[in-house]
Design an enzyme around this catalytic site. Structure first.
Site, short mmCIF file in Angstrom:
data_model
loop_
_atom_site.label_atom_id
_atom_site.label_comp_id
_atom_site.label_asym_id
_atom_site.label_seq_id
_atom_site.Cartn_x
_atom_site.Cartn_y
_atom_site.Cartn_z
N VAL A 63 0.82 -1.22 0.00
CA VAL A 63 0.00 0.00 0.00
C VAL A 63 0.85 1.27 0.00
O VAL A 63 0.33 2.36 -0.23
CB VAL A 63 -1.01 0.04 1.18
CG1 VAL A 63 -2.04 -1.07 1.07
CG2 VAL A 63 -0.30 0.00 2.53
N ASN A 89 -7.07 -2.09 5.70
CA ASN A 89 -6.69 -2.78 6.94
C ASN A 89 -5.18 -2.88 7.13
O ASN A 89 -4.71 -2.97 8.27
CB ASN A 89 -7.32 -4.19 6.91
CG ASN A 89 -6.69 -5.11 7.91
OD1 ASN A 89 -7.00 -5.05 9.10
ND2 ASN A 89 -5.76 -5.96 7.46
N SER A 143 -7.67 2.28 15.21
CA SER A 143 -7.24 1.61 16.44
C SER A 143 -7.76 2.44 17.62
O SER A 143 -8.04 3.63 17.49
CB SER A 143 -5.71 1.58 16.49
OG SER A 143 -5.26 1.12 17.74
N TYR A 156 2.80 5.27 15.54
CA TYR A 156 1.56 4.48 15.47
C TYR A 156 0.37 5.35 15.90
O TYR A 156 -0.66 5.40 15.22
CB TYR A 156 1.67 3.23 16.34
CG TYR A 156 0.55 2.24 16.12
CD1 TYR A 156 0.53 1.42 15.01
CD2 TYR A 156 -0.51 2.15 17.02
CE1 TYR A 156 -0.50 0.51 14.79
CE2 TYR A 156 -1.55 1.25 16.82
CZ TYR A 156 -1.54 0.43 15.70
OH TYR A 156 -2.57 -0.46 15.50
N ALA A 158 0.18 8.62 15.91
CA ALA A 158 -0.04 9.67 14.90
C ALA A 158 -0.78 9.11 13.69
O ALA A 158 -1.73 9.72 13.18
CB ALA A 158 1.32 10.25 14.46
N SER A 159 -0.36 7.93 13.25
CA SER A 159 -0.97 7.36 12.03
C SER A 159 -2.43 7.01 12.27
O SER A 159 -3.27 7.19 11.39
CB SER A 159 -0.18 6.13 11.56
OG SER A 159 -0.35 5.04 12.45
N LYS A 160 -2.75 6.50 13.46
CA LYS A 160 -4.13 6.06 13.69
C LYS A 160 -5.06 7.25 13.97
O LYS A 160 -6.23 7.22 13.56
CB LYS A 160 -4.17 5.01 14.81
CG LYS A 160 -3.46 3.71 14.43
CD LYS A 160 -4.08 3.04 13.19
CE LYS A 160 -3.49 1.70 12.85
NZ LYS A 160 -4.10 1.05 11.70
N1 LIG Z 1 -4.03 -6.50 16.69
C1 LIG Z 1 -4.33 -5.44 17.39
O1 LIG Z 1 -4.28 -5.45 18.62
C2 LIG Z 1 -4.81 -4.18 16.69
C3 LIG Z 1 -5.38 -3.18 17.46
C4 LIG Z 1 -5.81 -2.02 16.85
C5 LIG Z 1 -5.69 -1.87 15.48
N2 LIG Z 1 -5.13 -2.86 14.74
C6 LIG Z 1 -5.01 -2.62 13.30
O2 LIG Z 1 -5.60 -3.67 12.58
C7 LIG Z 1 -4.99 -3.78 11.30
C8 LIG Z 1 -4.62 -5.23 11.05
O3 LIG Z 1 -3.64 -5.61 11.99
P1 LIG Z 1 -3.51 -7.09 12.59
O4 LIG Z 1 -3.59 -6.94 14.04
O5 LIG Z 1 -4.44 -8.01 11.91
O6 LIG Z 1 -1.98 -7.37 12.22
P2 LIG Z 1 -1.29 -8.44 11.29
O7 LIG Z 1 0.17 -8.15 11.39
O8 LIG Z 1 -1.76 -9.82 11.64
O9 LIG Z 1 -1.81 -8.10 9.83
C9 LIG Z 1 -1.37 -7.00 9.08
C10 LIG Z 1 -1.22 -7.40 7.63
O10 LIG Z 1 -0.81 -6.24 6.89
C11 LIG Z 1 0.19 -6.64 5.95
N3 LIG Z 1 1.02 -5.51 5.58
C12 LIG Z 1 2.03 -4.93 6.28
N4 LIG Z 1 2.59 -3.95 5.57
C13 LIG Z 1 1.91 -3.88 4.39
C14 LIG Z 1 2.02 -3.05 3.24
N5 LIG Z 1 2.97 -2.12 3.13
N6 LIG Z 1 1.14 -3.25 2.23
C15 LIG Z 1 0.18 -4.21 2.31
N7 LIG Z 1 0.07 -5.06 3.35
C16 LIG Z 1 0.92 -4.87 4.39
C17 LIG Z 1 0.96 -7.74 6.67
O11 LIG Z 1 1.69 -8.55 5.75
C18 LIG Z 1 -0.14 -8.48 7.42
O12 LIG Z 1 -0.67 -9.54 6.65
C19 LIG Z 1 -3.79 -2.82 11.32
O13 LIG Z 1 -4.13 -1.63 10.65
C20 LIG Z 1 -3.58 -2.58 12.79
O14 LIG Z 1 -2.96 -1.34 13.05
C21 LIG Z 1 -4.68 -4.01 15.31
#
Ligand SMILES: NC(=O)c1ccc[n+]([C@@H]2O[C@H](COP(=O)([O-])OP(=O)(O)OC[C@H]3O[C@@H](n4cnc5c(N)ncnc54)[C@H](O)[C@@H]3O)[C@@H](O)[C@H]2O)c1
Length: 252
Positions: A63, A89, A143, A156, A158-160
């Site tokens: 992305v 995502n 998030s 993190y 800042a981005s969210k």
């Molecule tokens: N797990 C948590 O506790 C949590 C909490 C709040 C928000 N989130 C958000 O949820 C979303 C998903 O996270 P998750 O917890 O499932 O993590 P995860 O690491 O399991 O999944 C993230 C996916 O994004 C992919 N990715 C990373 N960089 C990329 C790029 N440049 N282009 C395309 N794909 C890329 C990775 O390969 C991975 O498959 C994220 O945006 C994360 O910030 C997660």
């Protein structure tokens, strides 16, 4: 809940919340375009979906690369005619868990590039197509860290906060164009992202659980339920909102 024949693009669908959302939406009838920077992982997710009778295709997408996002969106429109739902995502956590003055430039650049600029690229190009088709639905995975202060991970945070801001501002702009834009704000959710944090700071597990009134981490499948509901017409009068899924963590 019915997503029959909706064309749904999911970024970061190779793992965690993205994979669970792709699988659930495919089980509800969506045609899922599952993309990830890691092609192998997203191919496995798509193979599982197909084994369960769902419709999905796997694509490699970083992305951070505007041209790659553009090429994928164009291919989806050529093959399927529309982008009905876009789930932004893909996201990474910072490696650096130190305070702002020590926050590394590397972490800043990487986290902002994926979590903020990546979402902007996908929103921009998705919206161009949604304007052509006259409707659309964007779901950004922000998030709890985009709603409340969280120390020791400035990029993190800042981005969210930026994702929440982009969600609300764009929803204001596109409400009259029949395009909805919402954000989902998970709290601590089992995934490779959380596992990495816990691996680097084993003391954190109990500390974090004490912050969660429900006393446990969330599951990716629980976040996916909200993503699927936002993707469906059941939520058709909802735009510009953040929906928090955190077992009550934000109540503190
Ligand atoms: N797990 C948590 O506790 C949590 C909490 C709040 C928000 N989130 C958000 O949820 C979303 C998903 O996270 P998750 O917890 O499932 O993590 P995860 O690491 O399991 O999944 C993230 C996916 O994004 C992919 N990715 C990373 N960089 C990329 C790029 N440049 N282009 C395309 N794909 C890329 C990775 O390969 C991975 O498959 C994220 O945006 C994360 O910030 C997660």
């Amino acid at each position: 809940m019915d997503l029959e024949n909706k064309v749904v693009v999911v970024t970061g669908a190779g793992s965690g919340i993205g994979a669970a959302s792709a699988a659930l939406m495919a089980s509800l009838g969506a045609k899922v375009i599952a993309s990830d920077i890691d092609l192998k992982s997203v191919e496995e997710v798509v193979a599982d979906i197909k084994r369960s009778g769902g419709e999905a295709a796997a694509y490699q997408l970083d992305v951070r690369q505007y041209e790659e996002v553009d090429a994928l969106m164009s291919k989806v429109v050529k093959d399927h005619g529309s982008i009905d739902v876009l789930v932004n995502n893909a996201g990474i956590g910072g490696k650096d868990q130190s305070k702002t003055a020590e926050h590394t430039l590397d972490d800043w650049e990487n986290v902002i590039a994926v979590n903020q600029t990546g979402v902007f690229y996908c929103m921009k190009l998705g919206l161009i197509q949604m304007m052509v088709q006259g409707y659309g639905n964007i779901i950004n995975i922000a998030s709890l860290a985009g709603l409340k202060a969280s120390g020791n991970n400035l990029s993190y945070s800042a981005s969210k906060f930026a994702v929440v801001g982009m969600t609300k501002s764009a929803a204001l702009e596109y409400g009259s164009k029949n395009i909805r834009i919402n954000a989902v704000c998970p709290g601590y959710t089992h995934s490779s992202l959380l596992d990495q944090l816990l691996a680097s700071r084993p003391d954190m597990e109990q500390k974090l659980k004490r912050l969660i009134p429900m006393g446990r981490f969330g599951e990716a499948a629980e976040v996916a339920e909200t993503v699927a509901w936002l993707a469906s017409d059941k939520s058709k009068y909802i735009t510009g909102q953040t929906i928090t899924i955190d077992g009550g963590t934000s109540l503190h």
